[in-house]
Design an enzyme around this catalytic site. Structure first.
Site, PDB file in Angstrom:
ATOM      1  N   SER A 290      -2.985  -7.640   3.105  1.00  0.00           N
ATOM      2  CA  SER A 290      -3.180  -7.460   4.543  1.00  0.00           C
ATOM      3  C   SER A 290      -3.503  -8.796   5.203  1.00  0.00           C
ATOM      4  O   SER A 290      -3.037  -9.084   6.307  1.00  0.00           O
ATOM      5  CB  SER A 290      -4.316  -6.468   4.808  1.00  0.00           C
TER       6      SER A 290
ATOM      7  N   LYS B  54     -17.148  -6.600   5.504  1.00  0.00           N
ATOM      8  CA  LYS B  54     -15.844  -7.067   5.988  1.00  0.00           C
ATOM      9  C   LYS B  54     -15.747  -6.881   7.490  1.00  0.00           C
ATOM     10  O   LYS B  54     -16.206  -5.883   8.031  1.00  0.00           O
ATOM     11  CB  LYS B  54     -14.707  -6.269   5.321  1.00  0.00           C
TER      12      LYS B  54
ATOM     13  N   ARG C  26      -2.447  -6.117  -8.276  1.00  0.00           N
ATOM     14  CA  ARG C  26      -1.499  -7.219  -8.036  1.00  0.00           C
ATOM     15  C   ARG C  26      -1.693  -8.317  -9.072  1.00  0.00           C
ATOM     16  O   ARG C  26      -2.632  -8.259  -9.860  1.00  0.00           O
ATOM     17  CB  ARG C  26      -1.711  -7.787  -6.621  1.00  0.00           C
TER      18      ARG C  26
ATOM     19  N   HIS D  67       0.850  -1.206   0.000  1.00  0.00           N
ATOM     20  CA  HIS D  67       0.000   0.000   0.000  1.00  0.00           C
ATOM     21  C   HIS D  67       0.883   1.252   0.000  1.00  0.00           C
ATOM     22  O   HIS D  67       0.637   2.198  -0.749  1.00  0.00           O
ATOM     23  CB  HIS D  67      -0.873   0.059   1.261  1.00  0.00           C
TER      24      HIS D  67
HETATM   25  P1  ADP Z   1      -6.237  -5.992   0.720  1.00  0.00           P
HETATM   26  O1  ADP Z   1      -6.712  -6.554  -0.583  1.00  0.00           O
HETATM   27  O2  ADP Z   1      -4.801  -6.323   1.008  1.00  0.00           O
HETATM   28  O3  ADP Z   1      -7.167  -6.187   1.890  1.00  0.00           O
HETATM   29  P2  ADP Z   1      -7.138  -3.236   0.485  1.00  0.00           P
HETATM   30  O4  ADP Z   1      -8.588  -3.484   0.324  1.00  0.00           O
HETATM   31  O5  ADP Z   1      -6.733  -2.445   1.665  1.00  0.00           O
HETATM   32  O6  ADP Z   1      -6.167  -4.487   0.476  1.00  0.00           O
HETATM   33  O7  ADP Z   1      -6.543  -2.627  -0.842  1.00  0.00           O
HETATM   34  C1  ADP Z   1      -6.632  -1.293  -1.201  1.00  0.00           C
HETATM   35  C2  ADP Z   1      -5.979  -1.116  -2.553  1.00  0.00           C
HETATM   36  O8  ADP Z   1      -4.585  -1.422  -2.460  1.00  0.00           O
HETATM   37  C3  ADP Z   1      -6.518  -2.023  -3.653  1.00  0.00           C
HETATM   38  O9  ADP Z   1      -6.478  -1.297  -4.866  1.00  0.00           O
HETATM   39  C4  ADP Z   1      -5.516  -3.139  -3.704  1.00  0.00           C
HETATM   40  O10 ADP Z   1      -5.466  -3.747  -4.982  1.00  0.00           O
HETATM   41  C5  ADP Z   1      -4.229  -2.386  -3.409  1.00  0.00           C
HETATM   42  N1  ADP Z   1      -3.197  -3.225  -2.840  1.00  0.00           N
HETATM   43  C6  ADP Z   1      -3.300  -4.059  -1.784  1.00  0.00           C
HETATM   44  N2  ADP Z   1      -2.136  -4.696  -1.540  1.00  0.00           N
HETATM   45  C7  ADP Z   1      -1.260  -4.234  -2.490  1.00  0.00           C
HETATM   46  C8  ADP Z   1       0.101  -4.532  -2.814  1.00  0.00           C
HETATM   47  N3  ADP Z   1       0.784  -5.441  -2.119  1.00  0.00           N
HETATM   48  N4  ADP Z   1       0.677  -3.864  -3.835  1.00  0.00           N
HETATM   49  C9  ADP Z   1      -0.039  -2.969  -4.544  1.00  0.00           C
HETATM   50  N5  ADP Z   1      -1.331  -2.664  -4.327  1.00  0.00           N
HETATM   51  C10 ADP Z   1      -1.936  -3.284  -3.316  1.00  0.00           C
END
Ligand code: ADP
Length: 166
Positions: free
Chosen positions: A128, A41, A90, A17
């Site tokens: 996460s 969630k 990803r 992130h």
């Molecule tokens: P997660 O899928 O890990 O629960 P979030 O819902 O917090 O993550 O994701 C928020 C944004 O960050 C989404 O666009 C997701 O694709 C992106 N994201 C999550 N992890 C990564 C990563 N390791 N590298 C790049 N982008 C990421």
């Protein structure tokens, strides 16, 4: 002024992130990182904790703001005067869902576009939920989480394992 929104659960914020935040902050005048509260969630960290962790990590980036919202993302963006949503992409797994969300958001708010930044290769498989799973073991988390939040994260995992409440 070009304002972009980076929405997510950030439960907790990972190095993947943070990498997206740093790169998006270089592109836009202002980036709002917004913890979106999603009733489907069940997060490990409260909304306030997630905001606090993000703030402690992005504090040195002057054009990044941290917020939280339970609004519809398209409405939130409109209210903030933003026409761009930033998303990290990803390997494989994100595409289908993100593509659908992007089309829906654009339909609800035609001024709103989604910009995808591809994940750096070392974060391609980082999520996460993976970090939360690893947190239960004695693993070095410094490749996965920003240093500033590791103590708070470990403390929470320990409390949760003891059956404590957040
Ligand atoms: P997660 O899928 O890990 O629960 P979030 O819902 O917090 O993550 O994701 C928020 C944004 O960050 C989404 O666009 C997701 O694709 C992106 N994201 C999550 N992890 C990564 C990563 N390791 N590298 C790049 N982008 C990421």
């Amino acid at each position: 002024m070009k304002i972009a929104i980076y929405p997510g659960s950030f439960d907790p914020i990972t190095s993947g992130h943070l990498n997206i935040i740093q790169r998006a902050a270089n592109i836009f005048d202002k980036l709002i990182v917004c913890v979106m509260v999603n009733s489907t969630k069940q997060p490990m960290f409260s909304r306030e904790e997630r905001v606090h962790m993000i703030k402690s990590v992005v504090g040195n980036i002057p054009n990044v703001e941290v917020d939280s919202s339970d609004e519809l993302l398209a409405e939130y963006a409109r209210r903030k005067g933003s026409c761009v949503i930033v998303k990290g992409l990803r390997a494989g797994s994100d595409f289908e869902n993100e593509f659908q969300m992007s089309l829906i958001n654009h339909k609800i708010n035609p001024d709103l576009d989604t910009m995808f930044l591809t994940a750096e290769h070392q974060y391609m498989y980082l999520s996460s939920s993976t970090v939360k799973e690893l947190g239960g073991y004695d693993v070095d988390l410094s490749d996965f989480l920003p240093e500033q939040i590791i103590p708070e994260f470990k403390q929470r995992i320990a409390v949760t394992r003891q059956g404590g409440k957040r």
